[in-house]
Design a protein around this motif. Sequence first.
Motif, PDB file in Angstrom:
ATOM      1  N   LEU A   1       0.725  -1.190   0.055  1.00 13.26           N
ATOM      2  CA  LEU A   1      -0.187   0.095   0.156  1.00 13.26           C
ATOM      3  C   LEU A   1       0.944   1.297  -0.065  1.00 13.26           C
ATOM      4  O   LEU A   1       1.696   1.250   0.794  1.00 13.26           O
ATOM      5  N   SER A   2       0.381   2.110  -0.782  1.00 12.15           N
ATOM      6  CA  SER A   2       1.343   3.538  -0.988  1.00 12.15           C
ATOM      7  C   SER A   2       0.436   4.780  -1.308  1.00 12.15           C
ATOM      8  O   SER A   2      -0.713   4.408  -1.783  1.00 12.15           O
ATOM      9  N   VAL A   3       0.897   5.796  -0.791  1.00 12.00           N
ATOM     10  CA  VAL A   3       0.237   7.037  -1.032  1.00 12.00           C
ATOM     11  C   VAL A   3       1.114   7.972  -1.217  1.00 12.00           C
ATOM     12  O   VAL A   3       2.194   8.162  -0.742  1.00 12.00           O
ATOM     13  N   ALA A   4       0.853   8.935  -2.148  1.00  8.64           N
ATOM     14  CA  ALA A   4       1.917  10.155  -2.622  1.00  8.64           C
ATOM     15  C   ALA A   4       1.558  11.315  -1.730  1.00  8.64           C
ATOM     16  O   ALA A   4       0.390  11.262  -1.084  1.00  8.64           O
ATOM     17  N   ASP A   5       2.396  12.167  -1.461  1.00 10.78           N
ATOM     18  CA  ASP A   5       2.443  13.157  -0.759  1.00 10.78           C
ATOM     19  C   ASP A   5       1.755  14.496  -1.613  1.00 10.78           C
ATOM     20  O   ASP A   5       1.123  14.348  -2.525  1.00 10.78           O
ATOM     21  N   GLU A   6       1.500  15.541  -1.065  1.00 12.55           N
ATOM     22  CA  GLU A   6       0.996  16.723  -1.772  1.00 12.55           C
ATOM     23  C   GLU A   6       1.605  17.104  -3.243  1.00 12.55           C
ATOM     24  O   GLU A   6       0.776  17.692  -3.875  1.00 12.55           O
ATOM     25  N   GLN A   7       2.707  16.904  -3.294  1.00 13.94           N
ATOM     26  CA  GLN A   7       3.428  17.086  -4.604  1.00 13.94           C
ATOM     27  C   GLN A   7       3.453  16.080  -5.509  1.00 13.94           C
ATOM     28  O   GLN A   7       3.874  16.108  -6.481  1.00 13.94           O
ATOM     29  N   GLY A   8       2.594  14.966  -5.213  1.00 13.08           N
ATOM     30  CA  GLY A   8       2.785  13.697  -6.008  1.00 13.08           C
ATOM     31  C   GLY A   8       3.867  12.788  -5.814  1.00 13.08           C
ATOM     32  O   GLY A   8       3.923  11.899  -6.611  1.00 13.08           O
TER      33      GLY A   8
ATOM     34  N   ALA B   1       2.437  19.217   5.007  1.00 16.34           N
ATOM     35  CA  ALA B   1       3.300  20.573   5.289  1.00 16.34           C
ATOM     36  C   ALA B   1       2.471  21.542   5.901  1.00 16.34           C
ATOM     37  O   ALA B   1       2.910  22.554   6.334  1.00 16.34           O
ATOM     38  N   ARG B   2       1.008  21.440   5.542  1.00 12.53           N
ATOM     39  CA  ARG B   2       0.254  22.735   5.842  1.00 12.53           C
ATOM     40  C   ARG B   2      -0.901  22.171   6.623  1.00 12.53           C
ATOM     41  O   ARG B   2      -1.314  20.890   6.868  1.00 12.53           O
ATOM     42  N   ARG B   3      -1.540  23.050   7.511  1.00  6.13           N
ATOM     43  CA  ARG B   3      -2.701  22.570   8.611  1.00  6.13           C
ATOM     44  C   ARG B   3      -4.012  22.667   7.508  1.00  6.13           C
ATOM     45  O   ARG B   3      -3.874  22.906   6.451  1.00  6.13           O
ATOM     46  N   GLY B   4      -4.837  21.876   8.147  1.00  4.87           N
ATOM     47  CA  GLY B   4      -6.183  21.960   7.468  1.00  4.87           C
ATOM     48  C   GLY B   4      -6.776  20.475   7.058  1.00  4.87           C
ATOM     49  O   GLY B   4      -6.039  19.662   7.671  1.00  4.87           O
ATOM     50  N   TYR B   5      -7.574  20.324   6.250  1.00  4.47           N
ATOM     51  CA  TYR B   5      -8.017  18.979   5.871  1.00  4.47           C
ATOM     52  C   TYR B   5      -6.996  18.330   5.196  1.00  4.47           C
ATOM     53  O   TYR B   5      -6.336  18.847   4.123  1.00  4.47           O
ATOM     54  N   VAL B   6      -7.046  17.175   5.435  1.00  2.00           N
ATOM     55  CA  VAL B   6      -5.917  16.087   4.588  1.00  2.00           C
ATOM     56  C   VAL B   6      -6.634  14.891   3.964  1.00  2.00           C
ATOM     57  O   VAL B   6      -7.187  14.226   4.650  1.00  2.00           O
ATOM     58  N   ARG B   7      -6.660  14.824   2.741  1.00  2.00           N
ATOM     59  CA  ARG B   7      -7.385  13.672   1.979  1.00  2.00           C
ATOM     60  C   ARG B   7      -6.556  13.323   0.822  1.00  2.00           C
ATOM     61  O   ARG B   7      -6.192  14.075  -0.073  1.00  2.00           O
ATOM     62  N   PRO B   8      -6.010  11.908   0.902  1.00  2.00           N
ATOM     63  CA  PRO B   8      -5.097  11.497  -0.413  1.00  2.00           C
ATOM     64  C   PRO B   8      -5.998  11.409  -1.552  1.00  2.00           C
ATOM     65  O   PRO B   8      -7.248  10.903  -1.443  1.00  2.00           O
ATOM     66  N   GLU B   9      -5.631  11.891  -2.658  1.00  2.00           N
ATOM     67  CA  GLU B   9      -6.134  11.603  -3.904  1.00  2.00           C
ATOM     68  C   GLU B   9      -6.341  10.242  -4.266  1.00  2.00           C
ATOM     69  O   GLU B   9      -7.706   9.723  -4.612  1.00  2.00           O
ATOM     70  N   ARG B  10      -5.298   9.387  -3.976  1.00  2.00           N
ATOM     71  CA  ARG B  10      -5.435   7.919  -4.505  1.00  2.00           C
ATOM     72  C   ARG B  10      -4.656   7.383  -3.440  1.00  2.00           C
ATOM     73  O   ARG B  10      -3.580   7.689  -3.102  1.00  2.00           O
ATOM     74  N   VAL B  11      -5.087   6.017  -2.877  1.00  2.00           N
ATOM     75  CA  VAL B  11      -4.184   5.146  -2.202  1.00  2.00           C
ATOM     76  C   VAL B  11      -4.106   3.909  -3.125  1.00  2.00           C
ATOM     77  O   VAL B  11      -5.211   3.207  -3.509  1.00  2.00           O
ATOM     78  N   ARG B  12      -3.068   3.594  -3.443  1.00  2.00           N
ATOM     79  CA  ARG B  12      -2.514   2.461  -4.398  1.00  2.00           C
ATOM     80  C   ARG B  12      -1.994   1.123  -3.642  1.00  2.00           C
ATOM     81  O   ARG B  12      -1.619   1.003  -2.792  1.00  2.00           O
ATOM     82  N   ILE B  13      -3.127  -0.087  -4.075  1.00  2.00           N
ATOM     83  CA  ILE B  13      -2.509  -1.211  -3.511  1.00  2.00           C
ATOM     84  C   ILE B  13      -2.050  -2.053  -4.766  1.00  2.00           C
ATOM     85  O   ILE B  13      -2.392  -2.005  -5.727  1.00  2.00           O
ATOM     86  N   GLU B  14      -1.021  -2.599  -4.449  1.00  2.00           N
ATOM     87  CA  GLU B  14      -0.278  -3.389  -5.749  1.00  2.00           C
ATOM     88  C   GLU B  14       0.394  -4.975  -5.014  1.00  2.00           C
ATOM     89  O   GLU B  14       0.477  -4.981  -3.859  1.00  2.00           O
ATOM     90  N   THR B  15       0.490  -5.818  -5.940  1.00  5.42           N
ATOM     91  CA  THR B  15       1.193  -6.877  -5.710  1.00  5.42           C
ATOM     92  C   THR B  15       1.850  -7.526  -7.052  1.00  5.42           C
ATOM     93  O   THR B  15       1.799  -7.123  -8.172  1.00  5.42           O
ATOM     94  N   ARG B  16       3.016  -7.979  -6.659  1.00  2.59           N
ATOM     95  CA  ARG B  16       4.059  -8.537  -7.752  1.00  2.59           C
ATOM     96  C   ARG B  16       4.184 -10.078  -7.678  1.00  2.59           C
ATOM     97  O   ARG B  16       5.042 -10.389  -8.286  1.00  2.59           O
ATOM     98  N   PHE B  17       3.403 -10.604  -6.638  1.00  3.08           N
ATOM     99  CA  PHE B  17       3.491 -12.065  -6.419  1.00  3.08           C
ATOM    100  C   PHE B  17       2.972 -12.870  -7.626  1.00  3.08           C
ATOM    101  O   PHE B  17       1.982 -12.204  -8.076  1.00  3.08           O
TER     102      PHE B  17
END
Length: 347
Positions: free
Chosen positions: A120-127, A153-169
């Motif tokens: 599982l991974s998520v990008a920061d505010e700069q992508g 880095a800033r106050r306020g509401y925080v919501r990830p644009e996308r949460v990625r789930i991945e597998t390479r098994f």
Amino acid sequence: MLKKTLAGRIRRWINRRLPRADRQTFTQKTIFILPTGAGVVFGLLLLIMLVTGINYQNSLIYLLVFLLGALFVAAMHQTHRNLSGLTLALVSAGEGEAGEGVPFRFRITSTTADSLALALSVADEQGRPGAVIEGVHVPAGETRDVTLTLPTARRGYVRPERVRIETRFPFGLLKAWSWLRPVSAGVAYPRPLPAPDTVSTVQETDNNDTPVRVAGQDEADLRPWREGDLTPRVMWKRYARTGQMVVADWQASGGSPHWLDFSAFPGADTELRLSYLAWQVRDRAAKGARFGLTLPGEVIDPDAGNPHALRCLHALAVWGQEKPRDDDAHVHGTRAGVDSAGAGRAA
């Protein structure tokens, strides 16, 4: 320009297939699969071996190519199967301090088969790549809870644009992935900064219910300048005339020590005031003191304890902000086409 246009179309296509929701079950329509770098090299080697076998009419080379090709196809089915029927849900969007990250807790449920080597991974505010959790195994019929800390880095509401789930098994030759686009948002508190020695500009009424602004700042006392005093409070005209640096002190005007006041920091910008207030809230909470908070358009009555401090920090974090909304929501259900057609007929 072409790259931005293509990226925008791909993003809108993905958003239509994966609408915002705090819970997503991955099916054939929402799982994407492609070869990895190792898989591309593996395929090229198979192609070279096949051409060699055709050129020399070597049955052993044919056999090896077909066996390895069957292994590649089996790996493709197994990699896809790791995500098929899997459910990823956002359990709670937490609160944290700006600069330290906001925790998001997710629950992974596997219903049909074992899901192995999930990431599982998520990008920061700069992508850029942010929080990553790897090596998550979910046996069939069981659940696993994981926590991703989203950097902010800033106050306020925080919501990830996308949460990625991945597998390479199982062999790392292919990668299957999908996304969860949460609706719920976390909150980042203002980063606390030590506040200068100031006094609230509000006073309590007799029944201690409603704060009242103190009028007449010209009633202030004058005292010598001390380190940490705000520059706007310095009496510069007197300093130019006498060479003595004195500060206007409104402590005698009746401001209540039980109130933390947004207006008590003249000359400071909004974010700096909120950082000062965040520091004061934590300081008062650590001492177990009773305090209230006044913000433009919002008043929190005096109280004590950790829940009251968290309520004040939450108010500071979201003051002046709106909850995040989906940018693509206006595309669906609009009357723009109907209205324009009606206007054309009227003309």
